[in-house]
Design an enzyme around this catalytic site. Sequence first.
Site, PDB file in Angstrom:
ATOM      1  N   ASP A  93       0.856  -1.192   0.000  1.00 51.11           N
ATOM      2  CA  ASP A  93       0.000   0.000   0.000  1.00 51.11           C
ATOM      3  C   ASP A  93       0.887   1.235   0.000  1.00 51.11           C
ATOM      4  O   ASP A  93       2.063   1.173   0.353  1.00 51.11           O
ATOM      5  CB  ASP A  93      -0.916   0.012   1.232  1.00 51.11           C
ATOM      6  N   SER A  94       0.286   2.365  -0.369  1.00 49.99           N
ATOM      7  CA  SER A  94       1.033   3.622  -0.346  1.00 49.99           C
ATOM      8  C   SER A  94       1.407   4.019   1.082  1.00 49.99           C
ATOM      9  O   SER A  94       2.338   4.787   1.278  1.00 49.99           O
ATOM     10  CB  SER A  94       0.189   4.724  -0.986  1.00 49.99           C
ATOM     11  N   CYS A  99      -3.692  -0.943  -2.268  1.00 53.26           N
ATOM     12  CA  CYS A  99      -3.914   0.464  -2.616  1.00 53.26           C
ATOM     13  C   CYS A  99      -4.784   0.569  -3.876  1.00 53.26           C
ATOM     14  O   CYS A  99      -4.426   0.043  -4.932  1.00 53.26           O
ATOM     15  CB  CYS A  99      -2.555   1.108  -2.852  1.00 53.26           C
ATOM     16  N   GLU A 109      -6.425   9.242   9.284  1.00 52.35           N
ATOM     17  CA  GLU A 109      -5.060   9.219   9.830  1.00 52.35           C
ATOM     18  C   GLU A 109      -5.009   9.901  11.196  1.00 52.35           C
ATOM     19  O   GLU A 109      -4.186   9.565  12.035  1.00 52.35           O
ATOM     20  CB  GLU A 109      -4.091   9.882   8.852  1.00 52.35           C
ATOM     21  N   CYS A 113     -10.951   3.299  -1.432  1.00 50.81           N
ATOM     22  CA  CYS A 113      -9.710   3.821  -0.846  1.00 50.81           C
ATOM     23  C   CYS A 113      -9.477   3.043   0.436  1.00 50.81           C
ATOM     24  O   CYS A 113     -10.428   2.775   1.185  1.00 50.81           O
ATOM     25  CB  CYS A 113      -9.863   5.312  -0.552  1.00 50.81           C
ATOM     26  N   HIS A 125      -8.432   3.698   3.267  1.00 47.48           N
ATOM     27  CA  HIS A 125      -8.751   4.305   4.565  1.00 47.48           C
ATOM     28  C   HIS A 125     -10.239   4.253   4.910  1.00 47.48           C
ATOM     29  O   HIS A 125     -10.600   4.325   6.077  1.00 47.48           O
ATOM     30  CB  HIS A 125      -8.323   5.771   4.575  1.00 47.48           C
TER      31      HIS A 125
END
Length: 247
Positions: free
Chosen positions: A7-8, A70, A150, A180, A182
Amino acid sequence: MKAAVFDSGIGGLSVVKSLLARRLFDEIIYYGDLARVPYGSKDPNTIIRYSLEALEFVNNFDADILIVACNTASSYALEELKKTARFPVLGVIEPGVLALKNSGVDKNDRVLVIGTKATINSDSYQRLLFSEGYKNVTAIATPLLVPLVEEKIFEGAIVDEVFKYYFGKLDGFDAVIMGCTHYPMISGSLANWFNNAKLVHSGDAIVEWIEKQGVLAPIKGETKLRLFASENVNHLKEVASQWLNLP
Ligand code: DGL
């Protein structure tokens, strides 16, 4: 079986969470490119280059499969990764659309796709949904949701305000693809906002996809998880211990 998950940044832990819950792999090697996140605002060539560099790192571990958690990398770099890797590479886009289809969402239902700017601009979800016959597809980039997660802000006034900003003028939806890594962390708030529309979670979609292949049986013990990052691996480990309830 050993899976590498790329993942990024930290978000791909939402996919790891689903993989751990189903005990599909003996070992998971997670690599987060924390030094260069976010990918969602980068241009396609950069996303492809970073993804191929991640593959070079993963090559050190003798993995049986690479799971690209990702959505942004899956949207742009999957073909290049497949051409270059010595093992199978699985992205999140196709499993996500298949999970939507398998959950009984009708071709005439209203489907919303949310993701980074790059993912939405790539048209990856929209193209596949249209080719599967979905006619009422809306796709919007919702990048402000990433920093909220985050900051561990998963619900409440700030989340509602951001939802109002993005979704306030839109009509209801029957299904929402959380495109996404997140977004599963705020799935409770998304479910409330969208009145319990069907939410598609990439991690669960990947698990469903792998289980449908019928090649992996659940392992007996716990999956061994090893965490790596291009910088700040301690941050990745902290988030992993919270999100995944690790000791
Ligand atoms: N992991 C990215 C994705 O799923 C989100 C964060 C980023 O922009 O890199 O698209």
